[in-house]
Design a protein around this motif. Structure first.
Motif, PDB file in Angstrom:
ATOM      1  N   ASN A  46      -0.676  -8.236  -0.706  1.00  0.00           N
ATOM      2  CA  ASN A  46      -0.678  -6.785  -0.574  1.00  0.00           C
ATOM      3  C   ASN A  46       1.119  -6.700   0.249  1.00  0.00           C
ATOM      4  O   ASN A  46       1.094  -5.691   0.788  1.00  0.00           O
ATOM      5  CB  ASN A  46      -1.626  -6.213   0.466  1.00  0.00           C
ATOM      6  CG  ASN A  46      -2.917  -6.204  -0.528  1.00  0.00           C
ATOM      7  OD1 ASN A  46      -2.959  -6.218  -1.534  1.00  0.00           O
ATOM      8  ND2 ASN A  46      -3.890  -6.545   0.247  1.00  0.00           N
ATOM      9  N   GLN A  53       0.673   3.602  -1.479  1.00  0.00           N
ATOM     10  CA  GLN A  53      -0.307   2.625  -1.719  1.00  0.00           C
ATOM     11  C   GLN A  53      -1.265   2.407  -0.713  1.00  0.00           C
ATOM     12  O   GLN A  53      -2.492   2.373  -0.679  1.00  0.00           O
ATOM     13  CB  GLN A  53       0.344   1.318  -2.278  1.00  0.00           C
ATOM     14  CG  GLN A  53       1.023   1.314  -3.644  1.00  0.00           C
ATOM     15  CD  GLN A  53       1.841   0.039  -3.960  1.00  0.00           C
ATOM     16  OE1 GLN A  53       2.054  -0.679  -3.089  1.00  0.00           O
ATOM     17  NE2 GLN A  53       1.877  -0.077  -5.314  1.00  0.00           N
ATOM     18  N   LYS A  56      -3.378   5.450  -0.135  1.00  0.00           N
ATOM     19  CA  LYS A  56      -4.333   5.687  -1.161  1.00  0.00           C
ATOM     20  C   LYS A  56      -5.555   4.498  -0.743  1.00  0.00           C
ATOM     21  O   LYS A  56      -6.759   4.870  -1.020  1.00  0.00           O
ATOM     22  CB  LYS A  56      -3.937   5.414  -2.498  1.00  0.00           C
ATOM     23  CG  LYS A  56      -4.813   5.692  -3.555  1.00  0.00           C
ATOM     24  CD  LYS A  56      -4.156   5.630  -5.024  1.00  0.00           C
ATOM     25  CE  LYS A  56      -5.072   5.887  -6.043  1.00  0.00           C
ATOM     26  NZ  LYS A  56      -4.456   5.879  -7.429  1.00  0.00           N
ATOM     27  N   ALA A  57      -4.964   3.453  -0.589  1.00  0.00           N
ATOM     28  CA  ALA A  57      -5.943   2.141  -0.538  1.00  0.00           C
ATOM     29  C   ALA A  57      -6.955   2.176   0.798  1.00  0.00           C
ATOM     30  O   ALA A  57      -8.008   1.812   0.699  1.00  0.00           O
ATOM     31  CB  ALA A  57      -5.380   0.828  -0.627  1.00  0.00           C
TER      32      ALA A  57
END
Length: 134
Positions: A46, A53, A56-57
């Motif tokens: 990650n 990202q 969103k995650a």
């Protein structure tokens, strides 16, 4: 120096100082979100995550991520795809308040202004004399 302020997140009154820019409750929530983001980014797969990202995650607001990068809590040397927006154009940067492109534009504008002022000053120094016939 502390001052009473309303929390920009929830509107509650709190004592604003150099360390707290939100109320203690929101500060605690921000710290929990920071820990989630940091733990997520520490995983090898990650580390190259981008801000969208992360948003969103983990459901963390983009503005918080910008704040942590700007304050140096998330180091761009370790997480290369993180940054915060340039104050002038919005491009992602990792240090300062404006990007290199904007810095060069401002510098060029200042140099142009200096040249114009020097030209006006030189023009004012030259006196024009007229001869009259008597």
């Amino acid at each position: 120096m502390s001052e009473i302020a309303n929390c920009p997140n929830c509107g509650a009154l709190f004592m604003k100082n150099a360390f707290l820019d939100v109320c203690p409750a929101c500060s605690k929530a921000e710290e929990e979100a920071y820990q989630r983001v940091y733990q997520f980014l520490r995983k090898r797969e990650n580390r190259a995550a981008t801000i969208p990202q992360l948003e969103k995650a983990l459901g963390v607001e983009r503005s918080l991520i910008y704040k942590w990068v700007k304050k140096g809590r998330l180091h761009t040397a370790h997480f290369p795809n993180l940054g915060y927006p340039c104050d002038r154009c919005g491009a992602l940067i990792t240090q300062g308040s404006v990007c290199e492109s904007c810095r060069n534009e401002v510098k060029a504008d200042l140099e142009q202004i200096k040249r114009e002022e020097a030209f006006k000053e030189e023009k004012n120094k030259r006196a024009t004399y007229y001869l009259t016939e008597e």
